[in-house]
Design an enzyme around this catalytic site. Structure first.
Site, PDB file in Angstrom:
ATOM      1  CG  LEU A  29       3.028   4.664   7.028  1.00  0.00           C
ATOM      2  CD1 LEU A  29       1.795   4.981   7.387  1.00  0.00           C
ATOM      3  CD2 LEU A  29       3.590   5.117   5.648  1.00  0.00           C
ATOM      4  CG  ASP A  32       3.737   0.878  -2.158  1.00  0.00           C
ATOM      5  OD1 ASP A  32       3.117   0.935  -1.302  1.00  0.00           O
ATOM      6  OD2 ASP A  32       3.258   1.691  -3.098  1.00  0.00           O
ATOM      7  CD  GLN A  48       6.442   5.579  -1.701  1.00  0.00           C
ATOM      8  OE1 GLN A  48       5.644   6.506  -1.575  1.00  0.00           O
ATOM      9  NE2 GLN A  48       7.912   6.099  -2.146  1.00  0.00           N
TER      10      GLN A  48
END
Length: 470
Positions: A29, A32, A48
């Site tokens: 995943l 940001d 992130q």
């Protein structure tokens, strides 16, 4: 290099939703963007990242670099949650070059049972790629906030070093805190908040990802207020991304917000933008996602989420303009051009990776339909109102329609970027952007354009893959 960071052609050919010219992690995943900076001849972009799965946990700082903001090289993770001060996540932050090293400022997330602690931390990315964690900063004046204090963004005011933080007060109100560096300490100098007028005035419970930047003589505060409810039944997300104009004449310690909150993107998924100023140009990049999104179908391919195109920002006649960076046109590999008058027209060639541009003259209204089974896309403009509708996404609770009211009664220009499972629509030379995700189950069909009046010059360009293979 481990498989977690490798980019190879088979990742694109075997996965119809894998982006061709947008940033996405090879696995896991991504959310940001972090540490957007220029250091030693390269643009540096962190993000992130959960490399181990498609859930919001195990947050690392992934790392890409580029010479031109178009072609991207992936690197090993820069930060991992391995220390007492960041054991539950290396959250968002910023980066600034000191010439030799790249200074990374980030939030260390720590959870002890029901207690949440946030540490604003510093690390150094050294020549050769080694990262040295320096631990938490010494900060004074943050006693009036909950554990929701995060996302440090570094900026300078003259010779002074400052950080802007997203914070939540003890009475659960969101805002920003401004910290000034004094020797080896950081001291809070100012707290600012404002109601968000999104249909009606409301208080956000948190402001995430703040950013302060100057365009010409105008300062802007970017922020992502959470807990804001729209009056529109078509808008289900409570997470916004936008900006205020601010008065900085007396300096950061007396910053004041000048106007109502304005959205940065009028589409479906856009959040956590971060800016970079380099050689006179201000570039913004954001996440094409939202914190409260349902699971995407790409999870079946062991990845989820992506970042948006870099946008070039300018301030003109009291308005923010956002345009795709000029260098993106280097990816054009073939074009077809057409001129149309009033009536209905068909267009072939819409593909997984393309750019559709329309220059409109004396046109009051048009409708553009891009069929793709259940994942079709429709764009209409009439008397200054732009409406974009998308088909089924394959995930729950996804909005289907967005409306943008232009400052201009007639549409003048459209740029639509399509990249496998995303679209970004730039309206009237950057007056507005509407972005979103889409997960086609089949190839795009023949597009249909209905022009009520006027003329349109249409260009359809195919775009190449921008990734540097390992």
């Amino acid at each position: 290099m481990s498989e977690s960071w490798q980019w190879t052609t088979d990742k694109f050919t075997s996965d119809p939703w894998r982006p061709c010219y947008h940033i996405a992690a090879a696995t896991g995943l991504i959310n940001d963007p972090n540490g957007f900076s220029f250091h030693q001849g390269h643009f540096q972009l962190f993000y992130q990242w959960n490399p181990f799965g498609c859930e919001h946990k195990n947050k690392h700082w992934g790392h890409f670099s580029s010479r031109d903001l178009v072609h991207w090289q992936s690197h090993a993770a820069a930060l991992a949650p391995t220390d007492w001060f960041d054991k539950d996540g290396c959250y968002s932050g910023t980066a600034v070059s000191n010439g030799e090293n790249l200074e990374l400022y980030y939030t260390g997330n720590v959870r002890n049972g029901e207690q949440r602690l946030s540490y604003q931390c510093k690390a150094l990315l050294q020549p050769g790629g080694k990262v040295e964690k320096l631990g938490p900063l010494t900060i004074e004046g943050l006693d009036n906030y909950t554990g929701h204090v995060r996302d440090p963004k570094f900026f300078r005011w003259g010779e002074q070093s400052w950080i802007v933080l997203g914070v939540q007060t003890l009475d659960l109100q969101g805002g920003i805190s401004l910290l000034q560096q004094q020797d080896q300490r950081w001291c809070e100098r100012h707290y600012v908040t404002k109601d968000i007028n999104f249909g009606h005035p409301q208080q956000a419970y948190m402001w995430e990802c703040p950013d302060l930047l100057q365009l010409d003589d105008q300062w802007l505060l970017l922020a992502c207020p959470q807990g804001i409810h729209s009056d529109s039944a078509e808008y289900n997300s409570t997470n916004l991304s936008g900006y205020f104009t601010v008065d900085m004449h007396a300096g950061p310690a007396e910053l004041s917000i000048s106007n109502d909150f304005q959205l940065l993107d009028y589409g479906f998924e856009f959040y956590a933008p971060q800016t970079l100023q380099h050689q006179g140009e201000t570039v913004l990049i954001g996440w094409l996602g939202l914190p409260d999104e349902a699971e995407h179908p790409t999870v079946a391919h062991n990845w989820t989420q992506m970042l948006g195109l870099p946008r070039s920002l300018s301030w003109q006649d009291g308005y923010l303009l956002q345009q795709p960076i000029a260098a993106i046109r280097e990816l054009i590999s073939g074009q077809q051009q057409h001129s149309y008058g009033a009536g209905k027209h068909s267009l072939s060639g819409i593909s997984r990776s393309c750019l559709l541009e329309m220059e409109l003259t004396a046109c009051g209204a048009f409708q553009l339909l891009l069929p793709c089974g259940d994942a079709s896309l429709s764009i209409c403009a009439n008397q200054g109102q732009w409406v974009i509708e998308r088909g089924e996404l394959g995930c729950a609770n996804s909005d289907k329609k967005r409306v943008y009211q232009s400052r201009s009664e007639n549409p003048t220009k459209l740029q639509l970027f399509i990249d496998s499972s995303s679209f970004e629509l730039f309206v009237n030379d950057g007056e507005a952007v509407l972005s979103g995700r889409l997960f086609p189950q089949q190839a795009w069909g023949q597009a249909q354009l209905v022009l009520d009046d006027g003329q349109v010059a249409l260009t359809l360009s195919q775009l190449r893959n921008s990734w540097i293979e390992e």
